[in-house]
Every structure is written in structure tokens, then in C-alpha cells.
Design an enzyme around this catalytic site. Structure first.
Site, PDB file in Angstrom:
ATOM      1  CG  ASP A  26      -7.993  10.134 -23.946  1.00 20.23           C
ATOM      2  OD1 ASP A  26      -6.934   9.475 -24.005  1.00 20.23           O
ATOM      3  OD2 ASP A  26      -9.092   9.641 -23.610  1.00 20.23           O
TER       4      ASP A  26
ATOM      5  NE  ARG B  88      -6.691  -3.708 -19.464  1.00 20.31           N
ATOM      6  CZ  ARG B  88      -6.829  -3.896 -20.785  1.00 20.31           C
ATOM      7  NH1 ARG B  88      -6.090  -4.770 -21.427  1.00 20.31           N
ATOM      8  NH2 ARG B  88      -7.713  -3.198 -21.465  1.00 20.31           N
TER       9      ARG B  88
ATOM     10  CB  THR C 202      -4.603   3.740 -21.646  1.00 18.94           C
ATOM     11  OG1 THR C 202      -4.727   3.822 -23.061  1.00 18.94           O
ATOM     12  CG2 THR C 202      -5.911   4.089 -20.984  1.00 18.94           C
TER      13      THR C 202
ATOM     14  CE  LYS D 268      -6.990   2.042 -25.450  1.00 17.82           C
ATOM     15  NZ  LYS D 268      -7.155   2.834 -24.230  1.00 17.82           N
TER      16      LYS D 268
ATOM     17  CD  GLU E 102      -3.435   3.986   0.966  1.00  9.19           C
ATOM     18  OE1 GLU E 102      -2.304   3.554   1.285  1.00  9.19           O
ATOM     19  OE2 GLU E 102      -4.499   3.440   1.277  1.00  9.19           O
TER      20      GLU E 102
ATOM     21  CE1 TYR F 124      -4.336  -0.011  -0.375  1.00  8.77           C
ATOM     22  CE2 TYR F 124      -4.304  -1.679   1.351  1.00  8.77           C
ATOM     23  CZ  TYR F 124      -4.970  -1.001   0.337  1.00  8.77           C
ATOM     24  OH  TYR F 124      -6.270  -1.315   0.036  1.00  8.77           O
TER      25      TYR F 124
HETATM   26  N1  DSN Z   1     -11.746   0.197 -25.070  1.00  9.07           N
HETATM   27  C1  DSN Z   1     -10.768   1.081 -25.636  1.00  9.07           C
HETATM   28  C2  DSN Z   1     -10.790   1.052 -27.121  1.00  9.07           C
HETATM   29  O1  DSN Z   1     -10.925  -0.030 -27.622  1.00  9.07           O
HETATM   30  O2  DSN Z   1     -10.649   2.063 -27.781  1.00  9.07           O
HETATM   31  C3  DSN Z   1     -10.840   2.452 -25.139  1.00  9.07           C
HETATM   32  O3  DSN Z   1     -11.296   2.490 -23.861  1.00  9.07           O
END
Ligand code: DSN
Length: 419
Positions: A201, A237, A228, A231, A57, A55
Site C-alpha cells: 500500500d 480523492r 490513494t 496524496k 456500473e 452512472y
Molecule cells: N489519513 C491518511 C494519513 O494521514 O495518512 C491515511 O488514511
């Protein structure tokens, strides 16, 4: 190191068998969902590491619990690497994933009820950009810009008109299903005119920005970028936020304690490693190949007469109008391609007359295939298999033969982290 896999086999065979089956599925098929990727073996190692026990925080040097000498080190490294790779002033690497990351920014910069101008979900935006079904869509007052009916591209005059009319406090760009690059200079100048913050984003193409293969909104004066990490960046993730120093305190407090409790330190460690990889010259080569593979896919699909939203791509993804091309809706297309081992996702197209669960298209992309080492020639073969499967969908023996060819092909490209 303890062998977690062999202990899992004995202690929970049902979950173990699902893991083995998923490994097989990932190895035996071609992954074309543009938001998915194969992460590094080191990321899998760190995600399964004992950092998960801790933990933490707070932030490095200011934690609530003791025993933080190693967690402080990894979080400091992750923050420093994020600001370096994205050329930003401040980074927060704690968001548990994309939704929390975007929520944290809205709640840091704005008050409930404030107006945000963002891209419409059905035109390529994202659920967390204020779709009416999302909580943020109810808490903030979203206006939504759409793409042009004929070209499917963003019309910056229309965005400017909407900004002048709606006077948003935040101008948001970024997409999950828009196959073109964005004009950040235009967005920033519109925001300056109405005195709005700018946020991009870049989740889908964060890796491509990190690898200097696509423009970086921060270079155009943006206040904040979010991405994120799983990707095109190929990491665990998770989410990360990079912003101007003037927003650092508000954004950090918004992530913790505003929105989240303890960060996932195994994820933070894996993010730090991912950002180290993103700074290497090989990562730029990877990003260039992701983009040229997308071009190769688009070229072959166009030669085959397939209708692509916006007529092609200038990033890592393509949106196929499957109703127009094959008379098949996106759900049937996705299911048929699953049968031959090509994984895609059904996708609404701009002004789609069909509903989201049975839309007019599918979305495909190249980050995952490229991580396996697939190249431009391979993209040509994949595009041809895709078209052949959809054209001969009622001919079971042709489908079976395409499936065998796909399987043979996949054997030449091991999935990183399996085996
Ligand atoms: N689920 C993702 C996508 O496929 O674009 C974005 O959150």
C-alpha cells in the site's frame, strides 16, 4: 462554463462562506500534514464537471446503463495511464478511496479468516491494514510486525520469523507514518518462502513512485500495489489498484460488484488527468524536490536538537518526538502550531506510552509545501519557525510575531487552484 461559485453565493451563503474561509485558511498557512496536497486546477474543474451526473456500473465496454461513450473513453485512458506510470499489467481506477481500495484487494485474493501479516498501526502502519477497530481486522486474521525499539526501523529478520511462524496468505507492506523506504526485495523473498501474495500500500508515496523518485514494488515481483490518488500524486480523492494480470478478474469483480456500486466518473476523469501529469518530466522534478525538502527539514530540526523517529527520513515524512524534544505532547504541539499557521497532525510514536488522542509526537511532510513551490531554504525557515513556536509557547507576543512572519511568507506562494 457555468459559474458554480457565483450561483452558490446566492443560493447557499453558509456553505459559500465556509468555502471562502477554507480558501483563506489554505492560502494563509503552511500545510505540513504529509498525506495532504494541493491538487491541480484541472482536477478541481473535472471534479466539478458534469461527469458527476453519470452512472457507469461495470467496466468500459461492459456497462449496465447506456450513454457510456465518454465515460468509457476516460476510464480506458485512466487505466492505460496507470499501468504505464506504475509499470503494471492491470489497473482498476474505480475505488472511491483508500479503505475501499485495500478492502477490495483482501477480498479478491483471500477468504474471510485467512491470515495477513502487516505492519502494526502504532509503529507506522495504517488503520486499513487490519487494526482491531476496523472491520477488516475482524474479518481477516491479522498478525502485525513492529519496528525495532532503538532505531524505529523495520527488522526484516523479525518479519521473516513472524512469516515463518504465522504462515500468512498475504504479506502486506506500506505505511502512513514510517519515515524510511522499504526493502521490497526482502519482503518478496519472505513471501516466496511462505508462499504468500505480496501487496504494497504505497498510498503516501504513490506519487513518488510514479515520478520514479522511489522504488516501485512491482519491479520486485509484487502481486499488487494500491495507492490513494490525492496524496503525493496530487490528484482527486480516490484510490487505484495496479496488479499482475493473473489477479485482474478477481480484483475487478471485488471492486464492482463486490464492494461498490457506480464509480464516481468525475473522480475517474480527474485521476486520468493526474496520471497524465505524473508522466511528465516536471513531475519527476517535483518528486525530487519533495524528497530533498524532507531532507532539508530533517537537517535543520536535527541541528536544533529535535528527536526524530529513526533519526531522520528517507521519504517525504518525518515523525517528531515532541515529548522528548519540548516536553509537549502531540496534541498540544499540533494546537500550538495551528496558532502560528503551521498545520501538522498529532502522531503516536513506536511503543508510545501515551494514548492516540494525546500521543508523544507529530507527523510532518513536504508534498503540499512543495506543490506551492517551496524549496530547501524555505524548509529551513519553516523548521526554525516550528522550533521557535514550540520553545516559546507561553510567550504570546513571540507566537504572534511568528504567525505574522508565516503569513507574510505564505503570500509569496499562491495555492494552486485558488484565486
Ligand atoms: N489519513 C491518511 C494519513 O494521514 O495518512 C491515511 O488514511
Amino acid at each position: 462554463m457555468p459559474d458554480y461559485r457565483s450561483s452558490l453565493k446566492g443560493s447557499d451563503p453558509a456553505i459559500y462562506n465556509a468555502l471562502v474561509a477554507e480558501e483563506q485558511r489554505q492560502q494563509d498557512g503552511i500545510e505540513l500534514i504529509p498525506s495532504e496536497n494541493y491538487t491541480y486546477p484541472e482536477v478541481l474543474e473535472l471534479l466539478g464537471s458534469i461527469f458527476t451526473n453519470k452512472y457507469s456500473e461495470g467496466y468500459p465496454g461492459k456497462r449496465y446503463y447506456g450513454g457510456q461513450e465518454n465515460t468509457d473513453l476516460i476510464e480506458n485512458l485512466a487505466r492505460a495511464r496507470a499501468t504505464q506510470v506504475f509499470r503494471g499489467e492491470h489497473a482498476n481506477v474505480q475505488p472511491l478511496s483508500g479503505s475501499a481500495m485495500n478492502q477490495a484487494v483482501y477480498l479478491a485474493l483471500l477468504e474471510p479468516g485467512d491470515r495477513i501479516l502487516a505492519m502494526d498501526l502504532s509503529h507506522g502502519g495504517h488503520l486499513t491494514h487490519g487494526a482491531p477497530v476496523s472491520h477488516m481486522g475482524r474479518i481477516f486474521d491479522f498478525s502485525r510486525y513492529k519496528t525495532l525499539p532503538n532505531s524505529g526501523a523495520i527488522d526484516y529478520d523479525h518479519v521473516r520469523d513472524m512469516a515463518l511462524q504465522h504462515r500468512p496468505k498475504l504479506l502486506l507492506c506500506g505505511y502512513s507514518s514510517y519515515p524510511r523506504d522499504l526493502d521490497y526485495e526482502a519482503f518478496q523473498s519472505i513471501a516466496d518462502e511462505v508462499d504468500a501474495y505480496t501487496m504494497a500500500d504505497i498510498s503516501h508515496y504513490g506519487g513518488l513512485v510514479a515520478g520514479n523518485a522511489m522504488p516501485n514494488p512491482l519491479d520486485f515481483g509484487f502481486d499488487v500495489i494500491t495507492t490513494t490518488t490525492h496524496k503525493s500524486l496530487r490528484g482527486p480523492r480516490g484510490g487505484l489498484i495496479v496488479c499482475k494480470q493473473q489477479h485482474a478478474k478477481a480484483i475487478d469483480s471485488s471492486v464492482f460488484p463486490g464492494l461498490q456500486g457506480g464509480p464516481h466518473m468525475n473522480q475517474v476523469a480527474a485521476t486520468a488527468f493526474t496520471l497524465h501529469k505524473a508522466a511528465q518530466p516536471e513531475f519527476t522534478e517535483y518528486c525530487d524536490l519533495v524528497l530533498s525538502n524532507a531532507q532539508a527539514l530533517a537537517r535543520t530540526l536535527k541541528v536544533e536538537g529535535i528527536t526524530l523517529v529513526t533519526g531522520g527520513t528517507s521519504n517525504h515524512l518525518l515523525v517528531l518526538d515532541t515529548i522528548d524534544s519540548f516536553g509537549l505532547d502531540g496534541r498540544d504541539t499540533q494546537n500550538l502550531l495551528d496558532e502560528v499557521g503551521i498545520t501538522t497532525n498529532k502522531q503516536v510514536i513506536p511503543d508510545d506510552p501515551l494514548p492516540p488522542f494525546r500521543p508523544s509526537g507529530v507527523r510532518i511532510g513536504t508534498p503540499a509545501a512543495t506543490s506551492r513551490g517551496m524549496n530547501n531554504d524555505d524548509m529551513e525557515r519553516i523548521a526554525k519557525w516550528t522550533v521557535a513556536a514550540l520553545r516559546c509557547h507561553s510567550d504570546r507576543s513571540s507566537i504572534a510575531s511568528i504567525k505574522r512572519e508565516v503569513l507574510d511568507f505564505c503570500r509569496s506562494y499562491p495555492v494552486p487552484g485558488i484565486g
